[in-house]
Enzyme design. Sequence first.
Site, PDB file in Angstrom:
ATOM      1  N   HIS A  42      12.386   5.557  -5.218  1.00 21.07           N
ATOM      2  CA  HIS A  42      13.721   5.887  -5.706  1.00 21.07           C
ATOM      3  C   HIS A  42      14.524   6.610  -4.630  1.00 21.07           C
ATOM      4  CE1 HIS A  42      12.585  10.113  -5.923  1.00 21.07           C
ATOM      5  NE2 HIS A  42      11.467   9.728  -6.512  1.00 21.07           N
ATOM      6  N   ASP A 241       7.254   8.216  -4.257  1.00 22.12           N
ATOM      7  CA  ASP A 241       6.611   8.364  -2.954  1.00 22.12           C
ATOM      8  C   ASP A 241       5.094   8.314  -3.070  1.00 22.12           C
ATOM      9  OD1 ASP A 241       6.560  10.742  -4.349  1.00 22.12           O
ATOM     10  OD2 ASP A 241       7.035  12.015  -2.629  1.00 22.12           O
TER      11      ASP A 241
END
Length: 382
Positions: A42, A241
């Site tokens: 994102h 991540d």
Amino acid sequence: MAAGSEASSVRFWDLLLVLAVLGLVWAAEGRRLHFVNLVYRHGDRSPIHTFKTDPYKPKDWPQGFGQLTQVGMRQHYELGQFLRERYKDFLNSSYDRQELLLYPLKNCPRFEQLQNETKNCWEYKKTMQDNQDFLKTLAKNTGTPFANMSLFDLWMIYDALFCEQVHNFTLPSWATPEQMEHLRQLKEFGIISEFGLYQTKQKSQLQGGVLLKQILENVTRSINETNSTPHLKMIMYSAHDTTIIALQMALGIYSLAPTYAACHIFELYQETNGSYTMEMYYRNESNSKPYLLTLPSCTEKCPLHKFIEIAAEVIPKNWAKECELHRSTIQIELLLGLVVGSCLLLVFIVLCVKLQCQDKDETLGYQKLASHCEESEKMPPV
């Protein structure tokens, strides 16, 4: 006659040149992109958590904590433009929205056990010991109890400060560039210790290997559905991540924590001879081109069968079963628990019996003596 022969020779070599050029074109066209699977992080967001002494609260962010910012929206737009340009001759205008992928995967006791065991390895202990003074100062500055300071707290503190720094918030005076870099390095160590450092292969089987398995299943499906309509061309996973980290750890190619809108790309090509090869690209900066990644023990254009063979080492066969604690480990822990518990119970019983006997002896000791004396008095003189 000689002139005619020379002209024929020239035409012959011209024809060979044309055929060679056409051959190169056909060969280039022969290798074609068949399927794409990518995982992207994102974009820029507000902090998810913060620390006790942080003056900035959810009200200071337009949408509160953990929400995509205007910067993040632009990063997603740039990523979309990049993907549209890269695959403009491959995709049509439609797409399917897929679920978010959050790692580490939960409900996996074996993985939690491996994480706890990681804390006992030499490198982990040394790193934490070497940074004791820094951690104590950090705990004081952030209002975090030092006894409870964990690597997750380090990540949370760094993440909050990083988000505030990106959006031009005034950082605390103690958050100097040197301190921020020190904190970033410890945060990076925390990431590595979560998915690697100790028993990396086992951790990968329980985390990144799960996603890798799904990606290879997508690849196989795309090959099997070559003649289907519509043909499966691309699957995109919107993730975090930690998702990309777990995946790259499983692949043995992890180097640095993904930035916002980072994108890991798997491209499947069909070669001119009909075989398939896999290429991987990584775009870790919004304004940069992706760079080629090479799977260890393979080539840049890795034959698909070789890619699958290498990946098989970290792909779980039965994730739910492998997540369970080993039976031998459970039995040993249970046995030790029973032994320790039995010993404590035995000691408690012995103490209780001893105390009871002492009380009884003290109570009955005088009575026995008196009774004996009384019996002696009652005996007639000889």
